[in-house]
Design an enzyme around this catalytic site. Structure first.
Site, PDB file in Angstrom:
ATOM      1  N   LYS A 251       1.256  -1.232   0.433  1.00 37.43           N
ATOM      2  CA  LYS A 251       0.102  -0.548  -0.027  1.00 37.43           C
ATOM      3  C   LYS A 251       1.050   1.472  -0.149  1.00 37.43           C
ATOM      4  O   LYS A 251       1.870   1.980   0.574  1.00 37.43           O
ATOM      5  CB  LYS A 251      -0.842  -0.120   1.278  1.00 37.43           C
ATOM      6  CG  LYS A 251      -1.681   1.400   1.260  1.00 37.43           C
ATOM      7  CD  LYS A 251      -2.354   0.739   2.707  1.00 37.43           C
ATOM      8  CE  LYS A 251      -3.782   2.643   2.318  1.00 37.43           C
ATOM      9  NZ  LYS A 251      -4.093   2.079   4.203  1.00 37.43           N
ATOM     10  N   LYS A 263      -9.738  12.827   7.893  1.00 39.49           N
ATOM     11  CA  LYS A 263      -9.779  12.480   9.152  1.00 39.49           C
ATOM     12  C   LYS A 263      -9.750  13.399  10.691  1.00 39.49           C
ATOM     13  O   LYS A 263      -9.116  14.599  10.273  1.00 39.49           O
ATOM     14  CB  LYS A 263      -8.127  11.701   9.633  1.00 39.49           C
ATOM     15  CG  LYS A 263      -7.787  10.570   8.563  1.00 39.49           C
ATOM     16  CD  LYS A 263      -6.474  10.236   8.699  1.00 39.49           C
ATOM     17  CE  LYS A 263      -6.777   8.800   8.448  1.00 39.49           C
ATOM     18  NZ  LYS A 263      -7.307   7.893   8.929  1.00 39.49           N
ATOM     19  N   ARG A 337      -7.532  -0.009   0.762  1.00 38.29           N
ATOM     20  CA  ARG A 337      -8.272  -1.228  -0.024  1.00 38.29           C
ATOM     21  C   ARG A 337      -9.148  -1.066  -0.950  1.00 38.29           C
ATOM     22  O   ARG A 337      -8.604  -1.902  -2.384  1.00 38.29           O
ATOM     23  CB  ARG A 337      -9.815  -2.052   1.002  1.00 38.29           C
ATOM     24  CG  ARG A 337     -10.663  -0.920   0.896  1.00 38.29           C
ATOM     25  CD  ARG A 337     -11.699  -1.304   2.582  1.00 38.29           C
ATOM     26  NE  ARG A 337     -11.241  -1.029   3.406  1.00 38.29           N
ATOM     27  CZ  ARG A 337     -11.838  -0.991   5.085  1.00 38.29           C
ATOM     28  NH1 ARG A 337     -12.651  -2.195   5.034  1.00 38.29           N
ATOM     29  NH2 ARG A 337     -11.184  -0.581   5.172  1.00 38.29           N
TER      30      ARG A 337
HETATM   31  N1  BES Z   1      -4.124   4.023   6.403  1.00 39.67           N
HETATM   32  C1  BES Z   1      -5.470   3.937   7.728  1.00 39.67           C
HETATM   33  C2  BES Z   1      -5.694   3.308   8.750  1.00 39.67           C
HETATM   34  C3  BES Z   1      -4.405   3.566  10.266  1.00 39.67           C
HETATM   35  C4  BES Z   1      -5.589   4.532  11.328  1.00 39.67           C
HETATM   36  C5  BES Z   1      -3.228   3.178  10.016  1.00 39.67           C
HETATM   37  C6  BES Z   1      -4.267   4.608  12.076  1.00 39.67           C
HETATM   38  C7  BES Z   1      -2.770   3.655  11.161  1.00 39.67           C
HETATM   39  C8  BES Z   1      -3.386   4.104  12.223  1.00 39.67           C
HETATM   40  C9  BES Z   1      -6.659   3.238   6.898  1.00 39.67           C
HETATM   41  O1  BES Z   1      -6.861   4.486   5.354  1.00 39.67           O
HETATM   42  C10 BES Z   1      -7.752   4.385   6.804  1.00 39.67           C
HETATM   43  O2  BES Z   1      -8.137   4.916   7.190  1.00 39.67           O
HETATM   44  N2  BES Z   1      -8.568   3.199   7.412  1.00 39.67           N
HETATM   45  C11 BES Z   1     -10.109   3.284   8.651  1.00 39.67           C
HETATM   46  C12 BES Z   1     -11.332   2.527   8.436  1.00 39.67           C
HETATM   47  C13 BES Z   1     -12.535   3.049   8.447  1.00 39.67           C
HETATM   48  C14 BES Z   1     -12.984   3.950   7.328  1.00 39.67           C
HETATM   49  C15 BES Z   1     -13.166   1.335   7.666  1.00 39.67           C
HETATM   50  C16 BES Z   1     -10.011   3.182   9.574  1.00 39.67           C
HETATM   51  O3  BES Z   1      -9.196   2.173   9.876  1.00 39.67           O
HETATM   52  O4  BES Z   1     -10.327   3.734  10.456  1.00 39.67           O
HETATM   53 ZN    ZN Z   2      -5.070   4.854   4.668  1.00 43.06          ZN
HETATM   54 MN    MN Z   3      -7.725   5.991   5.318  1.00 45.70          MN
END
Ligand code: BES
Ligand code: ZN
Ligand code: MN
Length: 482
Positions: A251, A263, A337
């Site tokens: 990724k 975020k 994803r």
């Molecule tokens: N890159 C993030 C995942 C992440 C978050 C890694 C915090 C490390 C620390 C990913 O793209 C993401 O934002 N995932 C979301 C998914 C959700 C929207 C279903 C998450 O984990 O909150």
């Molecule tokens: Zn991400």
């Molecule tokens: Mn994300």
């Protein structure tokens, strides 16, 4: 950093000219008749070196020895855990003295695993990030000699560990760089630079190429940013053509703002690390370049930024992935994803032995496993066994996670073949279930490294994981035929 393997006993170690001589003393240590042995015996008898693992004794200009400083450290049973703990404690002590030449001496022959742990821990402790500092003190440690007892044949594991360190450090370097110094274009250049090594080839697919391929999911994420996306393809060809390759998919979100589903501000800077998977693939290729093993490996990195803008993909938008499956993007922050699913479909063309993706995919995985083990998902028994072995031997740990069909329930929607998010429960698993839909053509595994790719807080920094794990896995597939 330069590593050199030597065979030593306590007598020859005592004659070693270096800034610091670090002696790893196992509980089974038997002193000889040389000055170094005599000193160790005395210290142990006097109780000046406690017999607890990681106990230290620091001796300045020891009489009769050639080193400027001698550090004794207890490593108890000399297993990986205590070796790591001991070397970490010793390095913390030594660091302030800024040694250039360090000699690490195993009083008892290490096995492959403990050798690997000792050296990667030395490297970890001496690493300094320098790229974006106007004035910085670069790493002072330049020479590390590793002494093992006579008769220990460790040349091969030693070379593998040295290469792993080189790969880990490349991965850290790219992961630590801020997003404006590590754009998709920068990553593409870094991959191209690897192609100057024998057996490595690199192709970069641009926006137009991705459009032609129908990578609608990848491009939906890239749309919101002015930075052009890059789809990086690396090939390492070390075995015959008939040998099916392993494909590593990393990724490569160079910054994850969340997009329109933006975020919160706190710690958003850490989303520069959302390309740790990509960095680990670059790291593995660096190690392959140095080792030139008999395996075929392909690296794929879908790289782009996830940004909000008037051109950005919106919650509720439906896009068509390269596989033909339509996806309702209910949350633009579940972008990993989306870029991965098109890379997974692209991987089919290589008729792979196996495909492993590596991604900082979910916050839920951080909650599930913390920073100790990466989450590992597969339904393939061969992959499952191989990764468990590599996890142990590299001590770059992962842990099996489930893929029951019931976890896919929440991804159902009336407006597309699949939605890109389910609810919050089991978030790491539902993400993996999404990816699994795109992997029917080959054995597949998924590593969620959201908790292990970097450290937060005062020691903020990339870990270089899971380069060690991946390298051990890839090397386990070596064939005897060239
Ligand atoms: N890159 C993030 C995942 C992440 C978050 C890694 C915090 C490390 C620390 C990913 O793209 C993401 O934002 N995932 C979301 C998914 C959700 C929207 C279903 C998450 O984990 O909150
Ligand atoms: Zn991400
Ligand atoms: Mn994300």
């Amino acid at each position: 950093m330069n590593f050199e393997l030597m065979t030593w006993d306590t007598a020859s170690a005592g004659d070693e000219k270096c800034d610091v001589l670090l002696m790893l003393l196992a509980a089974t240590f038997k002193p000889g008749r040389d000055p170094l042995s005599a000193l160790i015996s005395k210290a142990l008898k006097a109780g000046d070196l406690a017999d607890k693992p990681a106990s230290l004794l620091d001796i300045y200009r020891p009489v009769g020895l050639a080193c400027a400083r001698l550090v004794l450290v207890q490593v108890g049973d000399a297993k990986a855990g205590n070796i790591g703990k001991g070397v970490r404690a010793a390095m913390a002590l030594i660091k302030a003295a800024k040694p250039k030449k360090l000699s690490v001496c195993f009083a008892q022959a290490p096995d492959n695993q403990t050798l690997h742990v000792a050296l990667t821990t030395v490297a970890e402790a001496s690493y300094v990030y320098a790229t974006t500092l106007s004035k910085c003190e670069p790493r002072t440690l330049t020479h590390v000699k590793v002494g093992v007892p006579y008769g220990a044949d460790l040349a091969t594991p030693f070379a593998q560990t040295v290469a792993a360190i080189s790969g880990i450090e490349l991965a850290k370097e790219w992961a630590n760089r801020p997003a404006n110094h590590a754009t998709p274009s920068h990553l593409a250049k870094a991959a191209q630079a690897l192609a100057k090594f024998p057996r490595i080839k690199c192709d970069i697919l641009n926006l137009k190429d991705a459009e032609k391929l129908g990578m609608g999911a990848f491009l939906a994420v890239a749309k919101g940013s002015a930075e052009p996306p890059k789809f990086i393809e690396l090939h390492y060809k070390g075995a015959s053509k008939t040998q099916a390759p392993v494909v590593l998919v990393g990724k490569g979100i160079t910054f994850d703002s969340g997009g329109i589903s933006i975020k919160p501000a706190a710690e958003m800077d850490e989303m520069k690390y959302d390309m740790c998977g990509a960095a680990s693939v670059l790291g593995v290729f660096k190690a392959l370049a140095e080792l030139q093993p008999r395996v075929n490996v392909i690296g794929l990195i879908p790289a782009c930024e996830n940004m909000p803008s008037s051109r950005a993909v919106k919650p509720g938008d439906v896009v068509t992935s390269m596989s033909g499956q339509t996806i309702e993007i209910l949350n633009t922050d579940a972008e990993g994803r989306l870029v991965l699913c098109d890379a997974l479909t692209y991987a089919e063309r290589f008729k792979p032995l196996a495909v492993l993706d590596i991604a900082t995919l979910t916050g839920a995985c951080v909650i599930a496993l913390g920073g100790v083990r990466s989450g590992f998902f597969t339904t393939d028994d061969t992959l499952s066994t191989a990764l468990a072995k590599a996890s142990e031997s590299s001590q770059d740990l992962c842990w099996p996670m489930p893929l029951d069909e019931d976890y896919a329930e929440g991804l159902k929607t009336s407006f597309a073949d699949v939605a890109n998010v389910a609810g919050r429960p089991g978030g790491a698993i539902t993400a993996a279930k999404f990816l699994q839909r795109f992997t029917s053509k080959y054995p597949w595994g998924h590593l969620d490294i959201a908790g292990t790719g970097w450290k937060s807080g005062s020691a903020k920094g990339a870990t270089g994981r899971p380069v060690g794990l991946l390298l051990h896995y890839v090397l386990s597939l070596q064939t005897s035929a060239a």
